[in-house]
Design a protein around this motif. Structure first.
Motif, PDB file in Angstrom:
ATOM      1  N   LEU A 192       0.832  -1.200   0.000  1.00 26.20           N
ATOM      2  CA  LEU A 192       0.000   0.000   0.000  1.00 26.20           C
ATOM      3  C   LEU A 192       0.867   1.251   0.000  1.00 26.20           C
ATOM      4  CD1 LEU A 192      -2.752   1.367   0.122  1.00 26.20           C
ATOM      5  CD2 LEU A 192      -2.710   1.101   2.616  1.00 26.20           C
ATOM      6  N   ALA A 193       1.946   1.248   0.777  1.00 23.40           N
ATOM      7  CA  ALA A 193       2.870   2.387   0.775  1.00 23.40           C
ATOM      8  C   ALA A 193       3.471   2.584  -0.609  1.00 23.40           C
ATOM      9  CB  ALA A 193       3.971   2.170   1.807  1.00 23.40           C
ATOM     10  N   ALA A 194       3.833   1.496  -1.272  1.00 22.19           N
ATOM     11  CA  ALA A 194       4.418   1.607  -2.609  1.00 22.19           C
ATOM     12  C   ALA A 194       3.413   2.156  -3.613  1.00 22.19           C
ATOM     13  CB  ALA A 194       4.935   0.241  -3.055  1.00 22.19           C
ATOM     14  N   ASN A 234      -4.270  -3.626   7.503  1.00 20.38           N
ATOM     15  CA  ASN A 234      -3.686  -4.939   7.775  1.00 20.38           C
ATOM     16  C   ASN A 234      -3.281  -5.597   6.472  1.00 20.38           C
ATOM     17  OD1 ASN A 234      -5.922  -6.921   6.852  1.00 20.38           O
ATOM     18  ND2 ASN A 234      -7.026  -5.446   8.128  1.00 20.38           N
ATOM     19  N   HIS A 235      -2.556  -6.686   6.587  1.00 19.31           N
ATOM     20  CA  HIS A 235      -1.963  -7.274   5.377  1.00 19.31           C
ATOM     21  C   HIS A 235      -2.957  -8.090   4.549  1.00 19.31           C
ATOM     22  CE1 HIS A 235      -0.708 -11.506   7.038  1.00 19.31           C
ATOM     23  NE2 HIS A 235      -1.888 -11.143   7.482  1.00 19.31           N
ATOM     24  N   GLY A 236      -4.240  -8.094   4.947  1.00 18.81           N
ATOM     25  CA  GLY A 236      -5.258  -8.727   4.126  1.00 18.81           C
ATOM     26  C   GLY A 236      -6.233  -7.745   3.519  1.00 18.81           C
ATOM     27  N   SER A 237      -6.055  -6.466   3.811  1.00 22.37           N
ATOM     28  CA  SER A 237      -7.013  -5.452   3.347  1.00 22.37           C
ATOM     29  C   SER A 237      -6.356  -4.309   2.595  1.00 22.37           C
ATOM     30  CB  SER A 237      -7.794  -4.880   4.539  1.00 22.37           C
ATOM     31  OG  SER A 237      -8.529  -5.891   5.192  1.00 22.37           O
ATOM     32  N   MET A 238      -5.054  -4.384   2.351  1.00 23.98           N
ATOM     33  CA  MET A 238      -4.375  -3.197   1.799  1.00 23.98           C
ATOM     34  C   MET A 238      -4.813  -2.899   0.365  1.00 23.98           C
ATOM     35  SD  MET A 238      -2.431  -5.990   1.571  1.00 23.98           S
ATOM     36  CE  MET A 238      -1.654  -6.899   0.232  1.00 23.98           C
ATOM     37  N   PHE A 239      -5.172  -3.935  -0.439  1.00 26.46           N
ATOM     38  CA  PHE A 239      -5.654  -3.642  -1.788  1.00 26.46           C
ATOM     39  C   PHE A 239      -7.089  -3.124  -1.747  1.00 26.46           C
ATOM     40  CE2 PHE A 239      -2.387  -6.913  -3.271  1.00 26.46           C
ATOM     41  CZ  PHE A 239      -1.461  -5.940  -3.610  1.00 26.46           C
ATOM     42  N   LEU A 241      -8.143  -1.157   0.625  1.00 27.04           N
ATOM     43  CA  LEU A 241      -7.911   0.249   0.945  1.00 27.04           C
ATOM     44  C   LEU A 241      -7.459   1.025  -0.280  1.00 27.04           C
ATOM     45  CD1 LEU A 241      -6.074  -0.128   4.382  1.00 27.04           C
ATOM     46  CD2 LEU A 241      -8.329   0.870   4.021  1.00 27.04           C
ATOM     47  N   ALA A 242      -6.577   0.428  -1.071  1.00 23.49           N
ATOM     48  CA  ALA A 242      -6.055   1.112  -2.259  1.00 23.49           C
ATOM     49  C   ALA A 242      -7.161   1.478  -3.230  1.00 23.49           C
ATOM     50  CB  ALA A 242      -5.010   0.236  -2.948  1.00 23.49           C
ATOM     51  N   GLN A 243      -8.262   0.719  -3.206  1.00 28.08           N
ATOM     52  CA  GLN A 243      -9.339   0.949  -4.161  1.00 28.08           C
ATOM     53  C   GLN A 243     -10.545   1.676  -3.568  1.00 28.08           C
ATOM     54  OE1 GLN A 243      -8.833  -3.309  -5.082  1.00 28.08           O
ATOM     55  NE2 GLN A 243      -9.300  -2.745  -7.181  1.00 28.08           N
ATOM     56  N   THR A 244     -10.608   1.804  -2.254  1.00 28.95           N
ATOM     57  CA  THR A 244     -11.785   2.424  -1.650  1.00 28.95           C
ATOM     58  C   THR A 244     -11.477   3.657  -0.810  1.00 28.95           C
ATOM     59  OG1 THR A 244     -11.667   1.039   0.345  1.00 28.95           O
ATOM     60  CG2 THR A 244     -12.938   0.179  -1.521  1.00 28.95           C
ATOM     61  N   ALA A 245     -10.252   3.795  -0.359  1.00 31.05           N
ATOM     62  CA  ALA A 245      -9.929   4.882   0.571  1.00 31.05           C
ATOM     63  C   ALA A 245      -9.293   6.082  -0.109  1.00 31.05           C
ATOM     64  CB  ALA A 245      -8.991   4.361   1.665  1.00 31.05           C
ATOM     65  N   TYR A 246      -9.114   6.027  -1.432  1.00 33.31           N
ATOM     66  CA  TYR A 246      -8.435   7.112  -2.136  1.00 33.31           C
ATOM     67  C   TYR A 246      -9.264   7.544  -3.339  1.00 33.31           C
ATOM     68  CZ  TYR A 246      -4.605   5.509   0.748  1.00 33.31           C
ATOM     69  OH  TYR A 246      -3.838   5.141   1.831  1.00 33.31           O
ATOM     70  N   ASP A 247      -9.224   8.812  -3.618  1.00 29.56           N
ATOM     71  CA  ASP A 247      -9.964   9.377  -4.735  1.00 29.56           C
ATOM     72  C   ASP A 247      -9.009  10.200  -5.592  1.00 29.56           C
ATOM     73  OD1 ASP A 247     -11.956  10.152  -6.445  1.00 29.56           O
ATOM     74  OD2 ASP A 247     -12.740  11.743  -5.131  1.00 29.56           O
ATOM     75  N   PRO A 248      -8.648   9.752  -6.800  1.00 34.59           N
ATOM     76  CA  PRO A 248      -9.099   8.494  -7.404  1.00 34.59           C
ATOM     77  C   PRO A 248      -8.417   7.286  -6.770  1.00 34.59           C
ATOM     78  CG  PRO A 248      -7.468   9.537  -8.807  1.00 34.59           C
ATOM     79  CD  PRO A 248      -7.729  10.502  -7.683  1.00 34.59           C
ATOM     80  N   LEU A 313       4.252  -5.065  -9.452  1.00 38.12           N
ATOM     81  CA  LEU A 313       4.342  -6.506  -9.235  1.00 38.12           C
ATOM     82  C   LEU A 313       4.553  -6.772  -7.751  1.00 38.12           C
ATOM     83  CD1 LEU A 313       4.668  -9.460 -10.102  1.00 38.12           C
ATOM     84  CD2 LEU A 313       7.047  -8.937 -10.685  1.00 38.12           C
ATOM     85  N   SER A 314       3.600  -7.495  -7.153  1.00 37.25           N
ATOM     86  CA  SER A 314       3.666  -7.766  -5.723  1.00 37.25           C
ATOM     87  C   SER A 314       3.664  -9.269  -5.502  1.00 37.25           C
ATOM     88  CB  SER A 314       2.476  -7.113  -5.007  1.00 37.25           C
ATOM     89  OG  SER A 314       2.604  -7.206  -3.612  1.00 37.25           O
TER      90      SER A 314
END
Length: 427
Positions: A192-194, A234-239, A241-248, A313-314
């Motif tokens: 998520l930081a990356a 957490n390490h099961g929700s970071m993607f 968050l990447a798609q719901t917590a940021y605009d865009p 790539l993760s």
């Protein structure tokens, strides 16, 4: 007494003259000294695999975050963070283990015969930038630290761009102006930081995610009577968050791929998969390789990622079966072999990789032969090979001719059963 004093002053003056003459002497001004330095370098600067300070592949090391003069095209950086795991901790020691396991990689023996290429002896300056000193007491602050550190690394011009002597030469390498990063985790939250850092330079990214688990779970799928803003990270929700917590959103819609999945799901139905589909992911299960083989997996990945999108790539090391790579925090039986994983990565040449990570290596659970860390180090080698090879124009032309052509847009790929309303941002 007077004679003794004069003699003392004379000797002191001679001593300071001697010191000063050596303090201001430049060894390079003397051909004899320069030749001696060259000879000393020839004799004492080549390490065996088992000697030397532990950096990735014996690459030069510097604290890139504080050294503004250090130039690089690819920065390898450790993120020793593991306080967002849901099962076994220990991945904070992953960067150290991966570096130690990379000891048999060297520039003079770095030719990748699968790719016909040596990533360490080409255009790219690859540097081991050490570790981000991530705080272990506050996950929100740790995320800010990691994001800020990666943004700092990306803010520098690449070595090949700054080394271009003319404006015309800079134009030829303009696509390489922003350096690339490879992060050694650490738990998977570092992705998520990356993504946050890379979005500032590339916009939304497609993600190629190798993992046993989805990592697109809404945090409410971790049931507890207790809650806070912190538990969402957490390490099961970071993607998610990447798609719901940021605009865009940080992730480009409907162009990302999971590969190697074999996770158990929440509840009593396929709701986790429906959520994942609504977030725009294409899923490749681990056991599909038995039906379609390595080439079928590669074709499915390329078909969904398109040709032009910047790709992150993760790689979660638990994509590999725990019988082969046990040193991880959330092991799931039934994974791919190291050989299959390497073959898949080799088949993905031509992706526009702008960054990558290898995460969830937890050496406390590894075997005495360090097999998990060895697999991770080999995966980094393959990633570096693809990144550097993609930067060679004639190689890029060959790769593009072998790429898939389907590039999903926002509305494609949604069946009636999964074409539901977008997931609500709960942050």
């Amino acid at each position: 007494m007077l004679l003794a004093t004069l003699l003392s002053l004379l000797l002191q003056g001679l001593r300071w003259q001697f010191v000063d003459s050596h303090a201001t002497h430049d060894p390079k001004s003397s051909p004899k000294d320069a030749a001696r330095i060259d000879e000393l370098k020839r004799k004492w600067t080549t390490d065996w695999a088992f000697s030397g300070i532990s950096t990735f592949a014996h690459l030069p090391h510097t604290r890139c975050l504080v050294d503004l003069d250090q130039k690089y095209d690819i920065a390898i950086i450790g993120a020793p963070f593991d306080t967002a795991v849901s099962y076994r901790p220990g991945a904070r020691f992953g960067p150290r283990a991966i570096r130690a396991a990379s000891a048999r990689q060297t520039s003079f023996r770095g030719f990748n015969h699968r790719a016909g290429f040596n990533p360490y002896e080409n255009w790219a300056t690859i540097i081991d930038c050490g570790d981000i000193p991530v705080i272990p007491f506050d996950n929100a602050l740790a995320l800010e630290q990691m994001t800020d550190a990666l943004e700092e690394l990306l803010s520098r011009n690449s070595n090949i761009y700054d080394s271009a002597a003319t404006d015309a030469a800079k134009t030829l390498v303009k696509d390489k102006k922003v350096p690339k990063i490879v992060t050694l985790g650490g738990d998977h939250t570092v992705a998520l930081a990356a993504l946050r850092a890379l979005n500032k330079y590339h916009g939304p990214l497609a993600v190629l995610h190798f993992d046993a688990h989805l990592d697109t779970w809404d945090p409410i799928k971790y049931p507890s009577a207790w809650s806070s803003d912190q538990v969402k990270l957490n390490h099961g929700s970071m993607f998610w968050l990447a798609q719901t917590a940021y605009d865009p959103p940080l992730i480009f819609p409907n162009a990302s791929v999971h590969a190697g999945l074999r996770t158990r799901l929440s509840g009593v139905d396929f709701d986790d998969y429906h959520d994942d589909t609504r977030q725009g992911w294409y899923r490749i299960e681990a056991d599909e390789i038995d039906d379609v083989g390595v080439q079928g997996v590669v074709a499915a990945i390329l078909d969904n990622l398109g040709k032009e999108l910047p790709v992150y790539l993760s790689v979660d090391i638990d994509v590999i079966d725990p019988g082969i790579a046990p040193g991880t925090g959330t092991p799931e039986p039934g994974g791919w072999t190291t050989r299959e994983m390497i073959r898949i990565l080799r088949g993905l040449e031509g992706l526009n990789l702008v960054g990558a990570d290898i995460v969830e290596v937890a050496p406390a659970y590894d075997g005495p032969g360090e097999q998990t860390a060895l697999a991770a180090a080999q995966i980094v080698f393959e990633i570096l090979t693809s990144m550097v090879k993609q930067g060679v124009q004639e190689e890029r032309d060959k790769m593009q001719s072998a790429r898939g052509s389907r590039h999903l847009n926002v509305d494609e790929g949604k069946s009636e059963s999964t074409a539901q309303a977008p997931i609500k941002d709960e942050l």
